[in-house]
Scaffold this motif. Structure first.
Motif: not given
Ligand code: SF4
Length: 335
Positions: A314-332
């Protein structure tokens, strides 16, 4: 570090039941001759004693796994092939595996005094109860106690990756998806309750019957650390996407999807398959950052050891600009 956490959590193993009688009776019933033992690092100091006891009582020959063992996902496949029965201690099975028997190692520590304090700290009336394998058998008693003290109680049914209602893993919080105001986690350590707090956005109180401590988990500090690592990775041009060779940790499909997303964003990625993921091994690859699709605990517990940023998917998606920073989540890892 993940490994160090396991060692320290095991210092109180005198409060745990290793159930060697059960092991001996299974060996006798099946007339097994060659036995494998696999224990998590914190229990490995008991390995020689257990092996001797088994050999003395049954006449079978015992092979001890000398490799690290981090969870039920981490069965020693060499040993499994070599022996009649492999006893894997300390974890509840994720999926049945031929000739592997999971010996769960239950705690018999009293939970009432920590629950008493947890009730005083609680603010809501609807409490979700969660625990790890060592204490999960105490959840019904805990529910009873909380009901007697005026709380509504919810113990969730997890997905197929977890064996017991209310049981959570460091990579799976499906049993915490209940309609509660807040959670009480019965167990030790910060990692599991942190995962519950981030997976549910609810307050989590840790009631640790081994250390007799009760405290609230702080997820803010964790999030600040993760944001700092993501910010560092924003400048990276080359990424290693790690795929675990441990079968119950392998997420090849996810790794491929991440690679495609990176390609669309003009970034260079390399898929790297690994068994043990260590800073030394990763230093062989001259890459700007890594993405871990293996055990989620490695990314979090060992974060300080990795010199190069290590991201969750999910953090990688933030880096890619495909996920908003506020939508950070724990990996499951979903079952
Ligand atoms: S993948 Fe899950 S079960 Fe395996 S060691 Fe990591 S947290 Fe534990």
């Amino acid at each position: 570090m993940f490994l160090r956490a396991m060692l320290s959590s095991a210092n109180s193993m005198s409060k745990f039941d290793l159930d060697i009688d059960k092991v001996v009776s299974i060996i006798e019933e099946r007339c097994a001759k060659k036995i494998g033992l696999q224990l998590p690092s914190g229990l490995s100091r008991s390995a020689l004693k257990i092996a001797k006891k088994i050999e003395d009582l049954t006449g079978a020959t015992v092979l001890i796994s000398g490799n690290h063992c981090y969870g039920a996902c981490d069965v020693d496949e060499f040993l499994q092939r070599e022996v009649d029965i492999l006893f894997h201690f300390g974890h509840a099975e994720i999926k049945p595996i031929d000739n592997v028997i999971f010996i769960e190692v239950r705690s018999y520590a009293n939970i009432i005094s920590v629950l008493e304090h947890a009730i005083k700290m609680s603010r809501g009336s609807r409490i979700g109860l969660v625990s790890n394998t060592q204490h999960v058998h105490k959840l019904d008693d805990a529910r009873e106690y909380l009901l007697q003290h005026g709380k509504d109680c919810f113990i969730g049914k997890g997905d197929s990756r977890v064996k017991y209602d209310g049981q959570i893993l460091g990579c799976n919080f499906s049993a915490a998806r209940v309609d509660a105001d807040e959670f009480i986690y019965i167990g030790s350590g910060n990692f599991h309750p942190l995962g519950v707090a981030l997976a549910t956005s609810k307050r989590v109180i840790i009631a640790d019957p081994i250390s007799n401590e009760v405290r609230e988990i702080d997820s803010e500090t964790y999030l600040r650390q993760r944001y700092a690592i993501i910010a560092k990775a924003l400048h990276a041009k080359t990424f290693g996407i790690i795929v675990s060779t441990k079968s119950a940790q392998t997420r090849m499909e996810l790794a491929m999807k991440l690679k495609e997303k990176a390609f669309r964003n003009g970034l260079e990625t390399h898929l790297i398959s690994m068994d043990e993921i260590t800073p030394d091994k990763l230093s062989l690859f001259k890459l700007d950052a890594f993405v871990n699709t293996a055990c989620p605990r490695i990314t979090i517990d060992d974060a300080a050891l990795f010199k190069t940023p290590m991201l969750t998917p999910a953090e990688f998606e933030i880096v890619l600009g495909e996920r908003d920073w506020s939508r950070i989540k724990f990996d499951e890892i979903i079952g």
